[in-house]
Design a protein around this motif. Structure first.
Motif, mmCIF file in Angstrom:
data_model
loop_
_atom_site.group_PDB
_atom_site.id
_atom_site.type_symbol
_atom_site.label_atom_id
_atom_site.label_comp_id
_atom_site.label_asym_id
_atom_site.label_seq_id
_atom_site.Cartn_x
_atom_site.Cartn_y
_atom_site.Cartn_z
ATOM 1 N N ALA A 27 0.825 -1.211 0.000
ATOM 2 C CA ALA A 27 0.000 0.000 0.000
ATOM 3 C C ALA A 27 0.857 1.259 0.000
ATOM 4 O O ALA A 27 0.405 2.313 -0.459
ATOM 5 N N ASN A 28 2.097 1.175 0.505
ATOM 6 C CA ASN A 28 2.977 2.331 0.550
ATOM 7 C C ASN A 28 4.187 2.187 -0.353
ATOM 8 O O ASN A 28 5.127 2.987 -0.274
ATOM 9 N N THR A 29 4.169 1.184 -1.204
ATOM 10 C CA THR A 29 5.216 1.020 -2.212
ATOM 11 C C THR A 29 4.870 1.894 -3.411
ATOM 12 O O THR A 29 3.743 1.851 -3.910
ATOM 13 N N VAL A 30 5.821 2.671 -3.869
ATOM 14 C CA VAL A 30 5.577 3.590 -4.981
ATOM 15 C C VAL A 30 5.907 2.905 -6.302
ATOM 16 O O VAL A 30 7.038 2.443 -6.508
ATOM 17 N N ILE A 31 4.924 2.833 -7.171
ATOM 18 C CA ILE A 31 5.135 2.336 -8.535
ATOM 19 C C ILE A 31 5.266 3.558 -9.444
ATOM 20 O O ILE A 31 4.392 4.428 -9.457
ATOM 21 N N VAL A 32 6.358 3.608 -10.192
ATOM 22 C CA VAL A 32 6.655 4.768 -11.029
ATOM 23 C C VAL A 32 6.517 4.375 -12.494
ATOM 24 O O VAL A 32 7.164 3.429 -12.949
ATOM 25 N N LEU A 33 5.670 5.094 -13.201
ATOM 26 C CA LEU A 33 5.415 4.826 -14.618
ATOM 27 C C LEU A 33 5.937 5.988 -15.462
ATOM 28 O O LEU A 33 5.307 7.051 -15.510
ATOM 29 N N PRO A 34 7.089 5.823 -16.124
ATOM 30 C CA PRO A 34 7.530 6.866 -17.048
ATOM 31 C C PRO A 34 6.683 6.818 -18.323
ATOM 32 O O PRO A 34 6.403 5.736 -18.854
ATOM 33 N N THR A 35 6.258 7.959 -18.784
ATOM 34 C CA THR A 35 5.521 8.027 -20.046
ATOM 35 C C THR A 35 6.212 9.018 -20.961
ATOM 36 O O THR A 35 6.724 10.041 -20.526
ATOM 37 N N GLY A 36 6.232 8.697 -22.224
ATOM 38 C CA GLY A 36 6.896 9.571 -23.186
ATOM 39 C C GLY A 36 6.178 9.556 -24.514
ATOM 40 O O GLY A 36 4.946 9.550 -24.579
ATOM 41 N N ALA A 37 6.942 9.538 -25.574
ATOM 42 C CA ALA A 37 6.386 9.568 -26.922
ATOM 43 C C ALA A 37 7.477 9.126 -27.887
ATOM 44 O O ALA A 37 8.657 9.041 -27.530
#
Length: 285
Positions: A27-37
């Motif tokens: 619940a406190n683990t951060v999932i990081v999603l990089p988005t680009g193009a």
């Protein structure tokens, strides 16, 4: 390797499903999603700029986290909403509807895995509104889901100390800052001998645009044939390394703060859950 700039130990796709299921305090683990193009960035930069920068900054940030902060990067989204560059070969664009559906479905997958904190680090200036809409929809569906849509350059960084006043005022694409950062992250893809300076004329209405930037919708070809909107010529690798260092430090701090924060948890609305389940059942029918 697939993990690219990320430490392998902080790359979510390298974990097995059983390892993900067994993670403590998801619940406190951060999932990081990089988005680009994948879109043109002038003749001197590759079409991967926005993805390379978002993924590169995230990877360098995760490498600076203390061991006690649980955070993992996902594989970046490499295609975005890039219609403003579609007149240039190499630009691959999704519609806003497709990108929104993609973001929502990835978010649902993150939530279903048990995670409750998702950070979107977006590197493409043509799609922040889509990220914000997705974050809001996910929040309405799941009252204990914290989704933060942000921009790679939103945190404190040192790029401004290298930019001219004109660059700060009018540059928008493939200019000084992006070029310097690409020289730091992927120098083999940068061809400074092909770089040119190109600024748009200031927007003629001061009421509609006090800073001179275009107040109307635009496409990149409105500003000339190069695809550049700014001046990449002064960029150096040394500047890029300094900018990258500042961005990585700021994002490491932001990820730590997101891990630690508690924000407005509430019960999941039954109408949102029912509505979403209906969409899933329709798709399976």
């Amino acid at each position: 390797m697939l993990h690219a700039y990320n430490p392998p130990s902080r790359y979510l796709p390298y974990l097995s499903w059983t390892e993900i299921a067994a993670l403590p305090d998801k619940a406190n683990t951060v999932i990081v999603l990089p988005t680009g193009a994948t879109e043109q960035h002038g003749p001197h930069l590759p079409c991967s700029v926005d993805t390379t920068i978002s993924a590169g900054v995230v990877g360098h940030a995760l490498a600076r986290l203390p061991d006690h902060v649980p955070a993992y990067a996902m594989a970046p989204i490499t295609y975005g909403k890039s219609e403003e560059h579609l007149h240039f070969p190499g630009t691959m664009t999704l519609t806003g509807e497709t990108l929104l559906a993609t973001m929502n479905e990835i978010g649902e997958s993150v939530y279903r895995a048990g995670f409750r904190k998702l950070l979107i680090v977006n590197g493409h200036g043509g799609q922040p509104q889509v990220m914000e809409i997705s974050a809001r929809e996910l929040r309405l569906r799941h009252g204990d889901f914290i989704v933060v849509p942000s921009f790679t350059w939103r945190v404190p960084h040192t790029a401004g100390q290298y930019l001219s006043d004109k660059e700060k005022k009018l540059a928008m694409h493939a200019g000084h800052a992006e070029t310097a950062l690409m020289l730091a992250l992927a120098p083999e893809t940068v061809h400074m001998d092909k770089a040119v300076s190109n600024y748009p004329a200031e927007f003629p209405s001061k009421l509609l645009s006090p800073d001179g930037r275009p107040a109307c919708a635009w496409s990149a070809r409105d500003f000339g044939p190069s695809g550049i909107i700014g001046d990449p010529l002064p960029a150096t690798r040394e500047q890029g390394l300094h900018i990258l260092d500042s961005l990585a430090n700021s994002w490491a701090q932001a990820i730590t703060e997101l891990h630690e924060l508690t924000w407005a948890p509430r019960a999941e609305p039954t109408w949102g859950r029912a509505q979403h389940q209906g969409h899933i059942q329709d798709g399976l029918a």
